[in-house]
Design an enzyme around this catalytic site. Structure first.
Site, mmCIF file in Angstrom:
data_model
loop_
_atom_site.group_PDB
_atom_site.id
_atom_site.type_symbol
_atom_site.label_atom_id
_atom_site.label_comp_id
_atom_site.label_asym_id
_atom_site.label_seq_id
_atom_site.Cartn_x
_atom_site.Cartn_y
_atom_site.Cartn_z
ATOM 1 N N ASP A 260 0.841 -1.201 0.000
ATOM 2 C CA ASP A 260 0.000 0.000 0.000
ATOM 3 C C ASP A 260 0.877 1.252 0.000
ATOM 4 O OD1 ASP A 260 -2.405 -1.683 0.447
ATOM 5 O OD2 ASP A 260 -1.424 -2.072 2.348
ATOM 6 N N HIS B 199 -4.594 -3.310 6.558
ATOM 7 C CA HIS B 199 -4.425 -3.586 5.125
ATOM 8 C C HIS B 199 -5.788 -4.023 4.589
ATOM 9 C CE1 HIS B 199 -3.149 -5.063 1.296
ATOM 10 N NE2 HIS B 199 -3.656 -6.250 1.572
HETATM 11 P P1 NAX Z 1 -2.548 -18.245 -3.631
HETATM 12 O O1 NAX Z 1 -3.920 -18.780 -3.370
HETATM 13 O O2 NAX Z 1 -2.004 -18.212 -5.001
HETATM 14 O O3 NAX Z 1 -1.507 -19.045 -2.722
HETATM 15 C C1 NAX Z 1 -1.729 -19.323 -1.366
HETATM 16 C C2 NAX Z 1 -0.967 -20.568 -1.035
HETATM 17 O O4 NAX Z 1 -1.061 -20.761 0.390
HETATM 18 C C3 NAX Z 1 -1.525 -21.843 -1.708
HETATM 19 O O5 NAX Z 1 -0.488 -22.557 -2.342
HETATM 20 C C4 NAX Z 1 -2.105 -22.606 -0.526
HETATM 21 O O6 NAX Z 1 -2.049 -24.017 -0.712
HETATM 22 C C5 NAX Z 1 -1.203 -22.138 0.599
HETATM 23 N N1 NAX Z 1 -1.731 -22.396 1.943
HETATM 24 C C6 NAX Z 1 -3.017 -22.393 2.352
HETATM 25 N N2 NAX Z 1 -3.071 -22.747 3.655
HETATM 26 C C7 NAX Z 1 -1.797 -22.948 4.056
HETATM 27 C C8 NAX Z 1 -1.221 -23.349 5.279
HETATM 28 N N3 NAX Z 1 -1.967 -23.597 6.369
HETATM 29 N N4 NAX Z 1 0.122 -23.478 5.354
HETATM 30 C C9 NAX Z 1 0.898 -23.239 4.277
HETATM 31 N N5 NAX Z 1 0.401 -22.884 3.084
HETATM 32 C C10 NAX Z 1 -0.934 -22.732 2.972
HETATM 33 O O7 NAX Z 1 -2.550 -16.790 -2.963
HETATM 34 P P2 NAX Z 1 -1.529 -15.586 -3.185
HETATM 35 O O8 NAX Z 1 -2.008 -14.767 -4.310
HETATM 36 O O9 NAX Z 1 -0.146 -16.099 -3.189
HETATM 37 O O10 NAX Z 1 -1.834 -14.713 -1.860
HETATM 38 C C11 NAX Z 1 -1.513 -15.200 -0.595
HETATM 39 C C12 NAX Z 1 -2.121 -14.315 0.491
HETATM 40 O O11 NAX Z 1 -1.580 -12.997 0.426
HETATM 41 C C13 NAX Z 1 -3.637 -14.149 0.377
HETATM 42 O O12 NAX Z 1 -4.197 -14.272 1.678
HETATM 43 C C14 NAX Z 1 -3.794 -12.733 -0.119
HETATM 44 O O13 NAX Z 1 -5.037 -12.183 0.227
HETATM 45 C C15 NAX Z 1 -2.641 -12.065 0.594
HETATM 46 N N6 NAX Z 1 -2.190 -10.759 0.081
HETATM 47 C C16 NAX Z 1 -1.806 -9.840 0.993
HETATM 48 C C17 NAX Z 1 -1.276 -8.621 0.620
HETATM 49 C C18 NAX Z 1 -0.813 -7.635 1.624
HETATM 50 O O14 NAX Z 1 -0.405 -6.555 1.208
HETATM 51 N N7 NAX Z 1 -0.856 -7.905 2.924
HETATM 52 C C19 NAX Z 1 -1.173 -8.254 -0.814
HETATM 53 C C20 NAX Z 1 -1.163 -9.424 -1.712
HETATM 54 C C21 NAX Z 1 -2.122 -10.530 -1.346
HETATM 55 O O15 NAX Z 1 -3.402 -10.194 -1.803
#
Ligand code: NAX
Length: 338
Positions: free
Chosen positions: A159, A187
């Protein structure tokens, strides 16, 4: 040769994970001469995909990449790590309420907080990215009482970078010429991107305030703020996927600054544990604030900024959302354990 740094990335098979592990392994975060051991955790169903990431990392033939571990075992992943970058989370599915997402992720971050407490170094630095990032971070910190609360942060650097880029675009300069933007709070779409204390350097001119340079208060108090607040949604709308490249870049910026320090005279934005001492923000929230970081990796809140009434209202609104999230998450976790 320096002792290796052990860095855990959770959600390593996901889209952010894929963009993130290369710069870490390539020395773009900890330095080219710093050996790193990258630990990749994902859920058992995704472990084959993680193995693919390992194959690619090997094929990059990087001099600073000392070791790679790919696992779905939480104990193995969290043991003796120096940094934990907690990206893995349950995505929001169609029809899912925000509360359902909060519950699903509360359980993940409760488990990972306990794992940090039990298996990680007491000096481990934790960055939570998985959403809702601030509240997930608070859950992890609460479940890891043996690790100092100041070691827990959440990502608002994306952000912060978005705010800098909007100002830079408006003034026709590059984002590095914009200093001291602030993201306050959560966020989420209630975050408050604040450039009332920010400055810019345009060409040979002396540094000036963003307010003076932009000369458009209506834009600064209106479209600028909403554009930053809604940028994540705009990316999903356009890409049909959430931000990944820019998120990975922001994670690298956050960790690099936390490791090496912020440039002289510049703060950055990080979601940090609120002790109740700064800007009248309630204690026991993870709230994004402006921080300076020294070369030992210790941060200090910039606490001398004057806050206008309009800023106060926006800062309180995002704090109130965090209080409600905290209440929902902990009510759920307590209900589960009783
Ligand atoms: P993806 O859905 O592409 O990848 C998430 C991965 O996490 C998957 O491979 C899934 O199997 C894995 N996962 C789920 N549960 C798990 C666990 N208990 N232990 C280990 N791995 C686990 O999502 P992606 O686009 O990579 O985003 C990941 C997270 O970042 C989401 O929650 C998203 O909302 C968040 N974000 C946060 C941002 C921020 O600024 N704070 C910005 C970017 C993003 O949107």
């Amino acid at each position: 040769m320096a002792k290796e740094i052990k860095v855990l990335v959770t959600g390593a098979a996901g889209q952010i994970g894929y963009s993130l592990v290369f710069p870490i392994a390539n020395g773009d975060v900890f330095g080219k001469d710093q050996p790193v051991h990258v630990v990749l955790l994902d859920i058992p169903q995704m472990i084959e995909a993680v193995k693919g990431v390992v194959l690619e990392l090997q094929d990059c033939a990087l001099p600073s990449l000392k070791n790679i571990t790919a696992t779905s075992d939480v104990q193995e992943a969290f043991t003796d790590i120096d940094y934990a970058i907690l990206v893995g989370a349950m995505p929001r599915r169609q029809g899912m309420e925000r509360k359902d997402l909060l519950k699903a992720n509360a359980k993940i971050f409760e488990q990972q907080g306990k794992a940090l407490d039990t298996y990680s170094k007491k000096t481990v630095k934790v960055l939570v990215v998985g959403n809702p990032a601030n509240t997930n971070c608070l859950i992890a910190a609460t479940c890891a009482p043996s690790i100092p609360k100041k070691n827990f942060t959440c990502l608002t650097r994306l952000d912060h970078n978005r705010a800098k880029a909007q100002i830079a675009g408006r003034l026709g300069i590059t984002a590095n010429c914009v200093e001291n933007a602030i993201i306050w709070g959560n966020h989420s779409s209630t975050q408050y991107p604040d450039v009332s204390h920010a400055s810019v350097k345009i060409g040979d001119k002396p540094k000036q305030s963003v307010v003076e340079a932009v000369k458009d208060d209506a834009w600064l108090n209106g479209d600028f703020i909403t554009t930053v607040q809604k940028r994540g949604a705009a990316i999903i709308e356009a890409r049909k996927l959430s931000s990944a490249m820019s998120a990975a870049k922001a994670i690298c910026d956050h960790i690099r600054d936390w490791h090496f320090g912020t440039p002289a005279g510049q703060w950055t934005s990080m979601g940090i544990y609120s002790t109740g001492k700064f800007y009248e923000i309630a204690e026991n929230l993870i709230y994004s604030m402006p921080v300076y970081i020294d070369d030992q990796g210790c941060y200090k809140v910039e606490d001398g900024l004057s806050i206008s009434d309009a800023s106060r209202a926006r800062m309180d609104a995002t704090a109130n959302e965090l209080l409600a999230e905290r209440n929902d998450a902990f009510t759920f976790l307590q209900g589960q354990s009783s």
